[in-house]
Design a protein around this motif. Structure first.
Motif, PDB file in Angstrom:
ATOM      1  N   VAL A  55       0.845  -1.191   0.000  1.00 63.42           N
ATOM      2  CA  VAL A  55       0.000   0.000   0.000  1.00 63.42           C
ATOM      3  C   VAL A  55       0.880   1.241   0.000  1.00 63.42           C
ATOM      4  N   LYS A  56       0.341   2.338  -0.498  1.00 63.78           N
ATOM      5  CA  LYS A  56       1.110   3.559  -0.705  1.00 63.78           C
ATOM      6  C   LYS A  56       0.716   4.588   0.360  1.00 63.78           C
ATOM      7  N   ILE A  57       1.545   4.677   1.393  1.00 63.07           N
ATOM      8  CA  ILE A  57       1.281   5.533   2.540  1.00 63.07           C
ATOM      9  C   ILE A  57       2.109   6.813   2.433  1.00 63.07           C
ATOM     10  N   ALA A  58       1.547   7.933   2.869  1.00 64.57           N
ATOM     11  CA  ALA A  58       2.254   9.211   2.836  1.00 64.57           C
ATOM     12  C   ALA A  58       3.591   9.095   3.574  1.00 64.57           C
ATOM     13  N   ARG A  59       4.625   9.626   2.959  1.00 62.27           N
ATOM     14  CA  ARG A  59       5.982   9.459   3.507  1.00 62.27           C
ATOM     15  C   ARG A  59       6.110  10.056   4.912  1.00 62.27           C
ATOM     16  N   LYS A  79      -5.006   6.813  -2.249  1.00 59.43           N
ATOM     17  CA  LYS A  79      -6.427   7.162  -2.164  1.00 59.43           C
ATOM     18  C   LYS A  79      -7.150   6.733  -3.437  1.00 59.43           C
ATOM     19  N   LEU A  80      -6.513   7.005  -4.566  1.00 56.19           N
ATOM     20  CA  LEU A  80      -7.110   6.657  -5.852  1.00 56.19           C
ATOM     21  C   LEU A  80      -7.317   5.152  -5.968  1.00 56.19           C
ATOM     22  N   LEU A  81      -6.333   4.374  -5.568  1.00 57.17           N
ATOM     23  CA  LEU A  81      -6.430   2.917  -5.672  1.00 57.17           C
ATOM     24  C   LEU A  81      -7.521   2.359  -4.775  1.00 57.17           C
ATOM     25  N   GLN A  82      -7.825   3.051  -3.691  1.00 59.85           N
ATOM     26  CA  GLN A  82      -8.932   2.615  -2.840  1.00 59.85           C
ATOM     27  C   GLN A  82     -10.280   2.936  -3.469  1.00 59.85           C
ATOM     28  N   GLY A 121      -2.641   3.776 -13.688  1.00 63.51           N
ATOM     29  CA  GLY A 121      -3.720   4.259 -12.836  1.00 63.51           C
ATOM     30  C   GLY A 121      -3.272   5.044 -11.619  1.00 63.51           C
ATOM     31  N   CYS A 122      -2.125   5.730 -11.711  1.00 64.26           N
ATOM     32  CA  CYS A 122      -1.595   6.442 -10.542  1.00 64.26           C
ATOM     33  C   CYS A 122      -2.343   7.736 -10.247  1.00 64.26           C
ATOM     34  N   LYS A 178     -15.977  -3.368  -1.689  1.00 60.67           N
ATOM     35  CA  LYS A 178     -14.571  -3.306  -2.092  1.00 60.67           C
ATOM     36  C   LYS A 178     -13.876  -2.093  -1.491  1.00 60.67           C
ATOM     37  N   PHE A 179     -14.571  -0.969  -1.486  1.00 57.79           N
ATOM     38  CA  PHE A 179     -13.971   0.249  -0.947  1.00 57.79           C
ATOM     39  C   PHE A 179     -13.603   0.071   0.528  1.00 57.79           C
ATOM     40  N   GLN A 180     -14.536  -0.465   1.307  1.00 55.58           N
ATOM     41  CA  GLN A 180     -14.268  -0.656   2.732  1.00 55.58           C
ATOM     42  C   GLN A 180     -13.129  -1.647   2.966  1.00 55.58           C
TER      43      GLN A 180
END
Length: 372
Positions: A157-161, A200-203, A247-248, A270-272
Motif C-alpha cells: 500500500v502507498k502511505i504518505a511518507r 487514495k485513488l487505488l482505494q 492508474g496512478c 470493495k472500498f471498505q
C-alpha cells in the motif's frame, strides 16, 4: 508502572490473537459548548491510555492525526479542544506535530498550500496550538512510500511518507457517516487519511483516467508528469495509451483545465475492504505505535470533507479511546447506533470494514467498554 506495562503487553497480545475483548474507555459528555471542559475530557481520556503508550519518549516524532474539515464545514474537531492533550504530550517530546494528507477531490485541501490555509482558518496555526502542521504527502500529494502487507486486494500500500517517517501517532477521529463506507472513524482516518494521492485513488477506483478532449488545451503537463509514458499529444490534444497506464492519477493532479478525470467506481464492499487494508499498512509502518481517540459528537450523515454545515443524526455522546482501531470503531457504531448510518445509506453495510479488519488481523471487534 510495572503493572501498567504488563497490562499494555497483555492488550497488544489480545489485539494480535483476537481472543479477549479489547478495552475501550469512554468519558460521556453532553455539553459541548465549553472548550475548556472538552479539553479536560480529552485529557482525561488520554490519561487512561497513556500508560500503554510507553513508546513515546523525548526523541519521538509524535504525530497527532486528524482532519481539519473542509472550508465551510462545521463538524470538525476544534483546535482548542486539544489544548490539554498537546500540553501533556509536549512534556514527553518536543517533536510533536499535527499531520494530515491532501485530498483526492479538487477542493482547497487538495494541495499543501490550500490545505494549510484551511487548517489555519480553522484554528490550527502554530500561534494557537503551539505545534506545527505537516502535510505528510507533499505539495501535490505525490510523496508516498510502499508498505508491504498481506491483503485480499493489495500486496503493498502507498502511505504518505511523512506518516511512515513518524515514530508514533495519536489518531483522533470525528465519527460520522460516509457516502462510500457508511461509517467513518479510526479505520477511515488511518486507511484513507494516511494514504498518498495514488493510495487514495487505488482505494476509490479500479478504472483508468479519461480525457475530455473539449477541455484539453494541449499544454503537455500531463505528458511530462506521467511515470509510465502513457500520455501523448496528438493534434494539440492529450491522448491516453491505456495499455501503458498504471492508474496512478498523477495526470489528474496537474491538469489545470479539468480535462482528465477518474470515475470513483468501487462498490461499498470493495472500498471498505481496501480502506482497512490501507489502515493495516499504516499500523505496520508505525509498528503498532498508535493510540486511537474517537469523538462521538455532532455525528452527521456525511464526513467533515463536505463543505457545508449538516444537522446531526444522533445525540452527542462523548469521547472514547483505545489501543485497538477495530474495537473503537465497533464501539462507536454501537454507541451511536448502527441504524443511524443504515438509515442514511440503506445500501451500505458499514460492518463490512469491521469484518474485513478482523480477517486481516488488524484488530478485534470484541471490546470491553470502561466508563470513567
Amino acid at each position: 508502572m510495572q503493572d501498567k506495562a504488563r497490562e499494555y503487553s497483555s492488550i497488544k497480545h489480545r489485539i494480535q490473537t483476537q481472543t479477549t475483548p479489547s478495552k475501550v474507555y469512554i468519558k460521556k459528555l453532553e455539553d459541548w459548548s465549553d472548550s475548556q471542559k472538552i479539553s479536560d475530557t480529552l485529557l482525561s481520556a488520554w490519561q487512561h491510555v497513556e500508560p500503554f503508550a510507553d513508546f513515546i519518549d523525548n526523541k519521538s516524532f509524535a504525530a497527532i492525526k486528524l482532519t481539519f474539515g473542509e472550508e465551510g464545514a462545521n463538524g470538525y474537531i476544534r483546535a482548542p479542544w486539544l489544548a490539554g492533550l498537546i500540553s501533556s504530550l509536549r512534556q514527553k517530546t518536543e517533536n510533536l506535530f499535527i499531520v494530515e494528507t491532501n485530498t483526492l477531490y479538487r477542493e482547497k485541501r487538495s494541495n499543501t498550500v490550500g490545505h494549510l490555509n484551511v487548517a489555519h482558518s480553522h484554528g490550527y496555526s502554530l500561534e494557537k496550538t503551539g505545534i506545527p502542521v505537516i502535510i505528510a504527502d507533499g505539495l501535490h500529494g505525490r510523496d508516498g512510500q510502499n508498505i508491504p502487507i498481506k491483503g485480499d486486494h493489495f500486496e503493498n500500500v502507498k502511505i504518505a511518507r511523512g506518516i511512515c517517517e513518524s515514530d508514533c501517532m495519536i489518531c483522533i477521529s470525528h465519527a460520522t457517516g460516509h457516502m462510500q463506507s457508511g461509517f467513518g472513524g479510526a479505520l477511515k482516518n488511518l486507511g484513507m487519511g494516511c494514504a498518498s494521492r495514488q493510495g487514495k485513488l487505488l482505494q476509490h477506483s479500479g478504472t483508468l483516467p479519461e480525457i475530455t478532449v473539449e477541455k484539453c488545451t494541449g499544454c503537455g503537463a500531463c505528458m511530462a508528469i506521467c511515470p509510465a509514458n502513457a500520455i501523448g499529444i496528438k493534434k494539440k490534444k492529450a491522448i491516453l495509451v491505456k495499455e501503458r497506464c498504471i492508474g496512478c492519477g498523477e495526470c489528474t493532479v496537474v491538469c489545470r483545465t479539468g480535462a482528465i478525470d477518474i470515475k470513483y467506481d468501487e462498490n461499498a464492499v470493495k472500498f471498505q475492504e481496501k480502506m482497512v487494508e490501507y489502515a493495516l499498512g499504516v499500523k505496520k509502518a508505525l509498528n503498532s505505535r498508535i493510540v486511537y481517540v474517537n469523538f462521538l459528537e455532532h455525528v452527521t450523515k456525511n464526513c467533515d470533507c463536505m463543505s457545508k454545515d449538516e444537522t446531526p443524526i444522533a445525540p452527542d455522546i462523548g469521547i472514547i479511546c483505545s489501543m485497538d482501531p477495530v474495537a473503537i470503531d465497533k464501539a462507536s457504531m454501537d454507541l451511536i447506533g448502527l441504524d443511524k448510518f443504515k438509515e442514511s445509506f440503506p445500501d451500505i453495510d458499514p460492518f463490512v470494514q469491521i469484518r474485513h479488519s478482523e480477517k486481516i488481523k488488524l484488530g478485534s471487534s470484541q471490546y470491553e467498554l470502561v466508563e470513567f
